[in-house]
Design a protein around this motif. Structure first.
Motif, short mmCIF file in Angstrom:
data_model
loop_
_atom_site.label_atom_id
_atom_site.label_comp_id
_atom_site.label_asym_id
_atom_site.label_seq_id
_atom_site.Cartn_x
_atom_site.Cartn_y
_atom_site.Cartn_z
N GLY A 214 31.68 88.28 -1.24
CA GLY A 214 31.37 87.44 -2.39
C GLY A 214 30.07 87.86 -3.05
O GLY A 214 29.47 88.89 -2.70
N THR A 215 29.65 87.06 -4.02
CA THR A 215 28.41 87.32 -4.76
C THR A 215 27.59 86.04 -4.83
O THR A 215 28.14 84.93 -4.75
N TYR A 216 26.28 86.24 -5.01
CA TYR A 216 25.38 85.10 -5.15
C TYR A 216 24.29 85.47 -6.14
O TYR A 216 23.59 86.48 -5.97
N ASN A 217 24.19 84.68 -7.21
CA ASN A 217 23.18 84.89 -8.25
C ASN A 217 21.95 84.08 -7.88
O ASN A 217 21.98 82.84 -7.89
N THR A 218 20.87 84.77 -7.55
CA THR A 218 19.66 84.07 -7.12
C THR A 218 18.94 83.38 -8.27
O THR A 218 18.08 82.53 -8.03
N VAL A 219 19.27 83.72 -9.51
CA VAL A 219 18.63 83.08 -10.66
C VAL A 219 19.33 81.77 -10.99
O VAL A 219 18.71 80.71 -11.06
N THR A 220 20.65 81.83 -11.18
CA THR A 220 21.43 80.62 -11.52
C THR A 220 21.89 79.86 -10.28
O THR A 220 22.43 78.76 -10.41
N GLU A 221 21.73 80.47 -9.10
CA GLU A 221 22.16 79.87 -7.83
C GLU A 221 23.66 79.55 -7.84
O GLU A 221 24.10 78.51 -7.37
N LYS A 236 30.41 67.38 6.50
CA LYS A 236 31.50 67.68 5.57
C LYS A 236 31.66 69.18 5.42
O LYS A 236 30.65 69.91 5.35
N THR A 237 32.90 69.65 5.34
CA THR A 237 33.20 71.06 5.15
C THR A 237 34.27 71.20 4.08
O THR A 237 35.15 70.34 3.94
N LEU A 238 34.20 72.30 3.33
CA LEU A 238 35.18 72.63 2.30
C LEU A 238 35.44 74.12 2.36
O LEU A 238 34.49 74.92 2.30
N LYS A 239 36.71 74.50 2.50
CA LYS A 239 37.05 75.90 2.57
C LYS A 239 38.31 76.17 1.77
O LYS A 239 39.11 75.28 1.51
N GLY A 240 38.47 77.43 1.38
CA GLY A 240 39.62 77.86 0.60
C GLY A 240 39.62 79.37 0.48
O GLY A 240 38.64 80.05 0.82
N ASP A 241 40.73 79.90 -0.03
CA ASP A 241 40.82 81.35 -0.20
C ASP A 241 39.77 81.85 -1.18
O ASP A 241 39.22 82.95 -1.01
N SER A 242 39.50 81.11 -2.23
CA SER A 242 38.45 81.43 -3.19
C SER A 242 37.55 80.22 -3.34
O SER A 242 38.04 79.09 -3.42
N LEU A 243 36.26 80.47 -3.39
CA LEU A 243 35.29 79.38 -3.42
C LEU A 243 34.19 79.69 -4.42
O LEU A 243 33.65 80.80 -4.44
N PHE A 244 33.88 78.70 -5.26
CA PHE A 244 32.78 78.79 -6.21
C PHE A 244 31.86 77.60 -5.99
O PHE A 244 32.33 76.47 -5.80
N TYR A 245 30.57 77.85 -6.04
CA TYR A 245 29.61 76.75 -5.87
C TYR A 245 28.38 77.02 -6.72
O TYR A 245 27.80 78.11 -6.69
N ASP A 246 28.00 76.02 -7.50
CA ASP A 246 26.79 76.03 -8.31
C ASP A 246 25.79 75.10 -7.65
O ASP A 246 25.93 73.88 -7.69
#
Length: 793
Positions: A214-221, A236-246
């Motif tokens: 995956g990728t992580y933008n350290t500016v926009t988090e 609490k946990t959340l998982k999936g084949d594709s995951l996006f988090y802001d």
């Protein structure tokens, strides 16, 4: 000959061109130059020298130049400059002009715009502008700091590759991984192995992200994950084949094979698309969404007869028997002297222990067997020992599967939950005191609505003294009466008057207003499956505060051979088991026995309260216009009579899924007799419905993704020739469930698909499977046009 000459000239030209392309290290300036021999080789020793090759400039305090090899060694304040942005500093440099490779050691620092790389050993190619270190290094890019064992820096693209023990520290997160690419320009990190992202905020509910790609933008988090993804916040946990988090907005999204789990509140949601909102801790699951509520049916482990009996919570208040005295401490000839002789009967762990019924021989054999097993002479194992443990592998667990088009779950305080439930209750109440809004026409209407005239209020009632004040009444002193005799109330009468009605009994919830409660809301096409209970409705609501599932809009519940319906149904669990249920208003029960799909036992009323025992419906209380119809059976298990009753309160008892008996608690009216004396209308109560085809037969039937052999069928294409109605797709109806698919219950036809001519003309809906129905007499069609008679002239 000419051929060989041309070949020679061509080779000479190529050699000349190659010689011209060969780059040579040039000494631009120095304070002094001295020729010396080192190991028999002539070298030049220079001070404060500046070298240049192509677009690279090299400086040092001192250097030894090997002109034949086109190399040099530099010492002290070594600097490599490329353009205006890249500077490399070190204490020692070995540079090869042929390969253009610089080996820098001791206090190496590379500065490229806003990125600084420090290490003790760096290999840098001035032609490709690639730097490499293998013994540890650190890259600082504004507020971000990266450390790793191995590193590769590409100055042209400003990409850095890090390997082994990679650690990225940002102002808001800590990232640990094995392989990572980082761009110092965009400040985006790319992960190619197991990666953990930890939030730096204080508190137990800190965010944690895991991925393997995956990728992580350290500016926009913002994080984008694509392999084995997991988001964790507290329990609490959340998982999936594709995951996006802001992280800044607190917004997350998971796609395909989504699983949301709350270990603290015991809630699991699954589906193919989920959105998470951190602000109000809201999770919305759509596309094949379903929830799993784990319940414990019963313990199938073998009970140790010598284990310490434990009193139930409600029984510990009823008796004062010391449980420690029931466990032998010393045995003399197999006799337990510590057992109290005054105790006759104590109910422990649902086992009735009778002291007088136990003979001396039984106690002797039990004690001796226990002594042989533990190989002790005078003492038995203490009662509070941990040696006797429950085998959780043999516990029969049963889960409630709940599906819907959309599932929403979030955390609320208990005060907010009460306000939410009150707002929903008031939303269904119409305020008749409000005046209807007046209609103002902006344009002239074609038709004028005729409204009823309004009567003016009588305002005289607002003037209380309109006709003068009322004359005061004369005050007369009452004689002191003798004190009345106090009527003695027996203990049984006082208990009877203090106990509320079983149908309206409510349990108080001992929670504070700040308690955290998880709620679950299900919208549209709700279906429930449990091994001993199934249901459906349009919407549902579940609260963890009282462990109650609330079903709304045409709910139906099936349990054993009974179907229950009402405008609203509540299912409450206790100790992970079904405890009771409420049906109101317009509550209705239909019960069939075994293979009989013709005679339906029915009960109806305004409100019903049912109680479960061991997961089975045991008794039901009906209040308000309670009606019942039952078909008693003779010794040959044949139905010859019918019993119809009307009362204000009825108690219905069930046993093994069958109607065991009816109890009428106040002012009953009965009609009973042979079946021939009752018409078909009398055999069905008003509001009767029977829909066996809508009963879920398995969890795979409501959750196709759990079926391993399930493959979604492609949508049917319309035929190439012929016309079809708009909006209608060709193909067979695969949604119909055959009656044979319902195990252990042979059901009749669904009354929701009734054919004309099969039912008698009655107000209530009826089952089309009733036999011996009288033919329906149909009259003439009153809507047919009749010839208009001509007037007599």
């Amino acid at each position: 000959m000419i051929k060989y000459v041309l070949t020679f000239l061509l080779l000479m030209a190529v050699t000349t061109v190659m010689a011209q392309k060969k780059s040579v290290i040039n000494l631009i300036s120095s304070e002094s130059v001295q020729g010396v021999k080192i190991n028999g080789v002539d070298v030049l020793k220079v001070y404060k020298a500046t070298f240049q090759q192509d677009y690279s400039t090299l400086q040092s305090d001192s250097a030894y130049i090997h002109q034949k090899e086109n190399t040099f060694d530099a010492f002290g304040h070594v600097v490599i400059i490329q353009g205006d942005t890249l500077h490399i500093y070190s204490d020692i440099l070995n540079y090869n002009g042929n390969t253009k490779v610089a080996i820098l050691t001791n206090n190496v620092k590379m500065v490229d715009k806003d990125a600084t790389l420090t290490t003790n050993h760096l290999t840098y190619n001035t032609a490709t502008r690639i730097g490499t270190y293998t013994d540890g290094g650190k890259l600082v890019n504004k507020d971000n700091t990266l450390t790793s064992k191995n590193g590769y820096y590409f100055a042209q693209s400003r990409d850095s590759y890090f390997r082994y023990d990679v650690r990225l520290v940002t102002p808001d997160a800590l990232i640990l991984t094995d392989t990572m690419r980082y761009n110092t320009g965009s400040r985006i990190a790319y992960f190619y192995g197991p990666t953990n992202i930890y939030g730096k905020k204080k508190g137990k509910d800190n965010d944690t992200l895991y991925t393997e790609n995956g990728t992580y933008n350290t500016v926009t988090e913002q994080a984008f994950f694509g392999k084995k993804n997991l988001y964790r916040q507290g329990t609490k946990t959340l998982k999936g084949d594709s995951l996006f988090y802001d992280r800044k907005k607190g917004l997350g999204r998971a796609v395909k094979n989504v699983t949301f789990n709350d270990n603290e509140q015991k809630m699991t949601l699954k589906g193919d698309l989920a959105n998470y909102y951190k602000a109000n801790e809201l999770t919305v699951v759509t596309e094949n969404a379903y929830a799993v509520i784990v319940t414990e049916e019963k313990d199938t482990t073998k009970k140790d007869s010598l284990a310490k009996p434990v009193l139930k919570s409600n029984e510990s208040k009823k008796t004062t028997v010391d449980t420690a005295k029931l466990i032998p401490v010393k045995t003399v000839a197999g006799v337990n002297k510590s057992e109290p002789q005054s105790v006759n009967k104590v109910r422990l762990q649902d086992i009735t222990i009778t002291a007088k019924s136990q003979s001396k021989n039984n106690r002797d054999s039990t004690a001796n067997a226990h002594i042989k097993q533990k190989k002790t002479d005078s003492k038995l194992r203490p009662a509070d020992s941990d040696a006797i443990k429950k085998d959780t592998a043999k516990i029969k667990r049963d889960s409630i599967y709940l599906t819907a088009d959309t599932l929403e779950t979030r955390i609320l305080t208990y005060k907010d939950l009460k306000d939410l439930l009150e707002a929903r209750r008031l939303a269904n109440i119409i305020d008749t005191n409000k005046r209807a809004p007046s209609i103002v026409y902006k344009k002239a209407p074609k038709y004028i609505d005729l409204s009823s005239p309004r009567l003016h209020l009588d305002t005289i009632s607002f003037h209380r003294e309109y006709f003068g004040r009322a004359k005061p009444k004369p005050v007369t002193k009452k004689k002191a009466e003798a004190p009345a005799k106090v009527k003695k109330i027996s203990k049984q009468d006082s208990i009877k008057n203090s106990l509320p009605d079983s149908a309206y009994l409510q349990k108080k919830i001992g929670l504070s207003d700040t308690s955290r409660i998880r709620i679950l809301s299900a919208y549209h096409h709700v279906k429930i499956f449990k091994s001993d209970l199934q249901g459906k409705s349009d919407s549902a609501f579940y609260s963890n505060s009282d462990s109650t599932i609330r079903l709304f809009v045409h709910p139906l519940i099936w349990t054993q051979g009974s179907q229950l319906s009402g405008d609203t149904i509540y299912l409450q669990m206790k100790n992970k088991k079904l405890d009771n249920m409420d049906l109101f208003p317009n509550a209705f029960i239909v019960n069939i026995e075994k293979k009989d799909s013709v005679h339906f036992n029915q009960s109806a009323g305004k409100k019903m309260r049912g109680f479960f025992k061991d997961g089975k419906l045991e008794r039901m209380y009906i209040v308000g216009n309670a009606e019942s119809i039952s078909f008693p059976r003779d010794s040959n298990n044949k139905v010859t009579e019918m019993h119809r009753s009307l009362s204000s309160r009825i108690r219905v008892n069930f046993r093994d899924g069958k109607l065991a008996g009816l109890t009428f608690l106040s002012k009953p009216e009965h009609r009973y007799g042979p079946l021939d004396k009752f018409t078909e209308d009398d055999k069905v109560l008003k509001g009767f419905i029977w829909k066996p085809k809508e009963r879920p037969v398995s969890k795979e039937s409501i959750i196709p993704s759990l079926d391993k052999n399930y493959h979604p069928k492609p949508k049917a294409k319309p035929p190439a020739t012929g016309k079809t109605l708009p909006g209608v797709k060709a193909g067979k109806d695969t949604g119909a469930v055959k009656p044979g698919n319902i195990p252990a219950i042979k059901t009749g036809k669904d009354t929701s698909v009734a054919k004309p001519g099969t039912l008698p003309v009655i107000k209530a809906a009826k089952d089309s499977t009733l036999k011996n129905q009288p033919p329906v007499k149909t009259g003439k069609d009153s809507t047919a046009k009749k010839p208009v008679a001509k007037p007599v002239q």
